[in-house]
Design a protein around this motif. Structure first.
Motif, PDB file in Angstrom:
ATOM      1  N   LEU B 133       7.546   0.915 -40.445  1.00 42.83           N
ATOM      2  CA  LEU B 133       7.454   1.376 -39.214  1.00 42.83           C
ATOM      3  C   LEU B 133       6.886   2.962 -39.080  1.00 42.83           C
ATOM      4  O   LEU B 133       6.978   3.689 -39.635  1.00 42.83           O
ATOM      5  CB  LEU B 133       9.251   1.563 -38.627  1.00 42.83           C
ATOM      6  N   SER B 134       6.101   2.713 -37.952  1.00 44.02           N
ATOM      7  CA  SER B 134       5.631   4.331 -37.365  1.00 44.02           C
ATOM      8  C   SER B 134       6.684   5.352 -37.117  1.00 44.02           C
ATOM      9  O   SER B 134       7.902   4.676 -36.879  1.00 44.02           O
ATOM     10  CB  SER B 134       4.638   4.249 -36.520  1.00 44.02           C
ATOM     11  N   TYR B 135       6.385   6.463 -37.311  1.00 48.67           N
ATOM     12  CA  TYR B 135       7.382   7.487 -36.653  1.00 48.67           C
ATOM     13  C   TYR B 135       7.977   7.299 -35.426  1.00 48.67           C
ATOM     14  O   TYR B 135       9.289   7.255 -35.146  1.00 48.67           O
ATOM     15  CB  TYR B 135       6.669   9.001 -36.629  1.00 48.67           C
ATOM     16  N   LYS B 136       7.252   7.001 -34.495  1.00 50.80           N
ATOM     17  CA  LYS B 136       7.512   6.500 -33.020  1.00 50.80           C
ATOM     18  C   LYS B 136       8.455   5.295 -32.973  1.00 50.80           C
ATOM     19  O   LYS B 136       9.671   5.537 -32.412  1.00 50.80           O
ATOM     20  CB  LYS B 136       6.438   6.328 -32.336  1.00 50.80           C
ATOM     21  N   GLN B 137       8.140   4.110 -33.823  1.00 49.25           N
ATOM     22  CA  GLN B 137       8.840   2.969 -33.704  1.00 49.25           C
ATOM     23  C   GLN B 137      10.232   3.514 -34.465  1.00 49.25           C
ATOM     24  O   GLN B 137      11.384   2.707 -33.926  1.00 49.25           O
ATOM     25  CB  GLN B 137       8.102   1.943 -34.478  1.00 49.25           C
ATOM     26  N   LYS B 138      10.128   4.122 -35.578  1.00 49.61           N
ATOM     27  CA  LYS B 138      11.328   4.494 -36.239  1.00 49.61           C
ATOM     28  C   LYS B 138      12.478   5.245 -35.290  1.00 49.61           C
ATOM     29  O   LYS B 138      13.477   4.728 -35.372  1.00 49.61           O
ATOM     30  CB  LYS B 138      10.944   5.286 -37.295  1.00 49.61           C
ATOM     31  N   MET B 139      11.835   6.199 -34.642  1.00 48.79           N
ATOM     32  CA  MET B 139      12.813   6.903 -33.874  1.00 48.79           C
ATOM     33  C   MET B 139      13.320   6.236 -32.687  1.00 48.79           C
ATOM     34  O   MET B 139      14.560   6.078 -32.281  1.00 48.79           O
ATOM     35  CB  MET B 139      12.079   8.243 -33.216  1.00 48.79           C
ATOM     36  N   LYS B 140      12.497   5.230 -31.976  1.00 50.71           N
ATOM     37  CA  LYS B 140      12.934   4.750 -30.906  1.00 50.71           C
ATOM     38  C   LYS B 140      13.947   3.397 -31.077  1.00 50.71           C
ATOM     39  O   LYS B 140      14.823   3.187 -30.518  1.00 50.71           O
ATOM     40  CB  LYS B 140      11.504   4.138 -30.034  1.00 50.71           C
ATOM     41  N   MET B 141      13.639   2.657 -32.108  1.00 51.03           N
ATOM     42  CA  MET B 141      14.334   1.650 -32.451  1.00 51.03           C
ATOM     43  C   MET B 141      15.331   1.727 -33.310  1.00 51.03           C
ATOM     44  O   MET B 141      16.414   0.880 -33.241  1.00 51.03           O
ATOM     45  CB  MET B 141      13.236   0.482 -32.852  1.00 51.03           C
ATOM     46  N   VAL B 142      15.406   2.659 -34.249  1.00 48.62           N
ATOM     47  CA  VAL B 142      16.276   2.702 -35.142  1.00 48.62           C
ATOM     48  C   VAL B 142      17.260   3.930 -35.106  1.00 48.62           C
ATOM     49  O   VAL B 142      18.581   3.925 -34.840  1.00 48.62           O
ATOM     50  CB  VAL B 142      15.809   2.654 -36.661  1.00 48.62           C
ATOM     51  N   ILE B 143      16.719   5.182 -35.010  1.00 52.92           N
ATOM     52  CA  ILE B 143      17.403   6.415 -35.179  1.00 52.92           C
ATOM     53  C   ILE B 143      18.069   6.444 -33.832  1.00 52.92           C
ATOM     54  O   ILE B 143      19.300   6.873 -33.980  1.00 52.92           O
ATOM     55  CB  ILE B 143      16.441   7.576 -35.576  1.00 52.92           C
ATOM     56  N   LEU B 144      17.290   6.944 -32.604  1.00 51.99           N
ATOM     57  CA  LEU B 144      17.931   7.287 -31.483  1.00 51.99           C
ATOM     58  C   LEU B 144      18.780   6.346 -30.797  1.00 51.99           C
ATOM     59  O   LEU B 144      19.942   6.941 -30.445  1.00 51.99           O
ATOM     60  CB  LEU B 144      16.664   7.366 -30.425  1.00 51.99           C
ATOM     61  N   PRO B 145      18.770   4.869 -31.057  1.00 53.47           N
ATOM     62  CA  PRO B 145      20.006   4.198 -30.663  1.00 53.47           C
ATOM     63  C   PRO B 145      21.243   4.503 -31.457  1.00 53.47           C
ATOM     64  O   PRO B 145      22.429   4.600 -30.774  1.00 53.47           O
ATOM     65  CB  PRO B 145      19.609   2.899 -30.881  1.00 53.47           C
ATOM     66  N   GLN B 146      21.182   4.808 -32.667  1.00 52.53           N
ATOM     67  CA  GLN B 146      22.402   5.434 -33.421  1.00 52.53           C
ATOM     68  C   GLN B 146      22.639   6.552 -33.119  1.00 52.53           C
ATOM     69  O   GLN B 146      23.818   6.899 -33.104  1.00 52.53           O
ATOM     70  CB  GLN B 146      22.031   5.058 -34.815  1.00 52.53           C
ATOM     71  N   ALA B 147      21.930   7.424 -32.735  1.00 52.84           N
ATOM     72  CA  ALA B 147      22.198   8.758 -32.505  1.00 52.84           C
ATOM     73  C   ALA B 147      22.953   9.018 -31.071  1.00 52.84           C
ATOM     74  O   ALA B 147      23.800   9.672 -30.964  1.00 52.84           O
ATOM     75  CB  ALA B 147      20.972   9.910 -32.372  1.00 52.84           C
ATOM     76  N   PHE B 148      22.265   8.065 -30.296  1.00 55.84           N
ATOM     77  CA  PHE B 148      23.087   8.209 -28.775  1.00 55.84           C
ATOM     78  C   PHE B 148      24.340   7.570 -28.898  1.00 55.84           C
ATOM     79  O   PHE B 148      25.436   7.924 -28.068  1.00 55.84           O
ATOM     80  CB  PHE B 148      22.167   7.248 -27.783  1.00 55.84           C
ATOM     81  N   LYS B 149      24.783   6.504 -29.733  1.00 53.58           N
ATOM     82  CA  LYS B 149      25.934   6.118 -29.826  1.00 53.58           C
ATOM     83  C   LYS B 149      26.952   7.059 -30.204  1.00 53.58           C
ATOM     84  O   LYS B 149      27.840   7.059 -29.872  1.00 53.58           O
ATOM     85  CB  LYS B 149      25.705   4.911 -30.816  1.00 53.58           C
ATOM     86  N   ASN B 150      26.196   7.790 -31.394  1.00 52.65           N
ATOM     87  CA  ASN B 150      27.269   9.024 -31.943  1.00 52.65           C
ATOM     88  C   ASN B 150      27.522   9.910 -30.898  1.00 52.65           C
ATOM     89  O   ASN B 150      28.767  10.550 -30.847  1.00 52.65           O
ATOM     90  CB  ASN B 150      26.508   9.540 -32.996  1.00 52.65           C
ATOM     91  N   ILE B 151      26.762  10.196 -29.985  1.00 49.10           N
ATOM     92  CA  ILE B 151      26.839  11.409 -29.027  1.00 49.10           C
ATOM     93  C   ILE B 151      27.516  11.133 -27.887  1.00 49.10           C
ATOM     94  O   ILE B 151      27.468  11.886 -26.701  1.00 49.10           O
ATOM     95  CB  ILE B 151      25.740  12.511 -29.075  1.00 49.10           C
TER      96      ILE B 151
END
Lengths: 242, 224
Positions: B133-151
């Motif tokens: 996955l590219s950096y953008k795909q990684k952030m958009k699909m994997v990391i940010l959804p989890q980050a938003f859930k945490n916060i």
């Protein structure tokens, strides 16, 4: 198929994780990396995949050197290798099926249907078709690891890299994961396995490399490493773990 | 205590003010979330320049009072603009106020999202990398959804804070709930009824928001 040449990696400028490691893997060959904790086995594997950037040396896949300083190229090079982690690392925010289809759709450009068909095929192969709509947190460790293997296979890799795939599992779950890996061996998949499962390594490997302090002490057939090697360190290590 | 001055028309007038308050907060929180996401990614990036710009943004907007920022944007910024373009420009109080609050919220949200991203297990990043996955795909699909859930809980707190802080725009003439209430009070020489009713509206709005957030949190918990 894989050529590792003079690979060296240092962490924090002092600790030599890997020192001048070289070896070659043929197509269809299964190589196991064994050795005590901290011997650099995982670091070698992570360098091959580019999760770590080696300080020195090169990794050639099908004769072509990996250039991880170029992110776009690295992204492309990576997809020929599947990587399975000790701690599974399934995407926590997605169902099993979404985990399996994410990269095929977004990296390989497959259609949703195509990706799902492939995903279901591999899920069936690892015996978890009924878990396709579950979230990873609802699965046991062994099930998560089988899904993680299926996820890597969905990218149709030519090479599979396993980084201690059973080390984080409860004993009763190790077998189900090893069976899946054994199934891949029978399929002729090229693999490098970092493992502490000595009997498994002996059974499935074409060759085994014993590492200590970041270097390959000896590399040879399972028969040689387990019964013929006169190396004292290997003998001591095997005595402890077997 | 004569609440009879709160006629249906007056009540509607206050509600309209509440609508403006809500509008300010909604736009500001959306702008803040976008700015915060960009800010957090800049703060975490290896790009020195992006890093420093984001750090200055966060420190300046967190380190000065929001009332000062709003007043500055409305009263001082036009003077700067006039110096540059050479003729006076009228700043709309509502637009200026929303921009000021949005920028302020973005600074706080930057830190929030940054901690959310840092809270995502490192293995999730690595798994995305190994799958190509590219950096953008990684952030958009994997990391940010989890980050938003945490916060999510502190993010909702931020929204509630913004609804209350929108009252600061009364100082630059925006007729939101606070301004509506004081206007009614001034007209009838009685502040207690309109201020009480306005306070209740603030409270009810925020209770609705926290209830909604609990429902969303429960829904997101399916992946726990």
């Amino acid at each position: 198929m894989i050529d590792v040449k003079n690979l060296s990696k240092t962490f924090d400028k002092k600790v030599h994780a890997v020192k001048d490691v070289s070896f070659h893997v043929d197509k269809g060959e299964v190589i196991s990396l064994i050795g005590p904790s901290g011997s650099g086995k995982s670091t070698v594997l992570r360098c091959i995949n580019g999760l770590e950037t080696p300080d020195e040396g090169t990794v050639l896949i099908n004769g072509k050197a990996l250039d991880f300083s170029n992110p776009k190229q690295a992204q492309k090079d990576r997809t020929v290798m599947g990587f399975v982690f000790q701690h599974f690392n399934l995407f926590a925010n997605m169902t099993v099926l979404q985990n399996l289809t994410l990269a095929p759709i977004n990296v390989l450009g497959k259609s949703q249907q195509e990706a799902e068909a492939t995903a279901l095929k591999y899920l069936e192969r690892v015996g978890l078709l009924d878990k396709k709509d579950s979230y990873p947190s609802k699965l046991s460790g062994g099930q998560q690891q089988r899904v993680a293997i299926a996820r890597a296979l969905c990218m149709e890799p030519q090479i599979m890299l396993f980084d201690e795939p059973t080390s984080a599992l409860d004993p009763e779950m190790i077998k189900e994961v090893l069976n899946v890996i054994r199934d891949l061996v029978n399929d002729g998949m090229t693999m490098i396995i970092v493992t502490h499962e000595m009997n498994f390594a002996r059974e499935v490997s074409n060759r085994i490399a014993f590492l200590e302090d970041g270097t390959i002490v000896e590399m040879g057939t399972p028969e040689y490493i387990f019964t013929q090697s006169q190396n004292q360190r290997i003998q001591e290590f095997l005595e402890k773990v077997l | 205590m004569d609440f009879s001055i709160i006629t249906w028309d007056i009540f509607l007038y206050l509600l309209r003010g509440a609508g403006t308050s809500l509008l300010i907060a909604v736009i500001a929180v959306m702008a803040g979330t976008v700015l915060g996401t960009l800010g957090a990614i800049a703060r975490l990036s290896h790009n020195k320049f992006a890093n420093i710009v984001a750090a200055i943004y966060v420190e300046v907007l967190r380190g000065t009072p929001m009332l000062m920022q709003i007043t500055f944007a409305f009263l001082a910024l036009p003077a700067i603009i006039r110096m540059i373009v050479g003729h006076p420009i009228r700043f709309d109080p509502l637009v200026t106020g929303i921009v000021a609050i949005g920028l302020n919220s973005g600074a706080y949200t930057t830190e929030l999202i940054r901690s959310g991203i840092n809270g995502v297990d490192h293995g999730q990043f690595e798994a995305a990398d190994t799958l190509g996955l590219s950096y953008k795909q990684k952030m958009k699909m994997v990391i940010l959804p989890q980050a938003f859930k945490n916060i999510l809980p502190p993010l909702v707190s931020e929204f509630i804070t913004l609804i209350k802080d929108s009252s600061l725009l009364s100082t630059i003439g925006v007729v939101e709930l606070m301004k509506s209430a004081t206007t009614v009070g001034a007209n009838y020489y009685a502040y207690l009824p309109p201020l009480t009713v306005a306070s209740c509206i603030y409270l009810i709005l925020n209770l609705i928001i926290s209830t909604c957030s609990r429902v969303i949190e429960r829904r997101l918990a399916v992946s726990d």
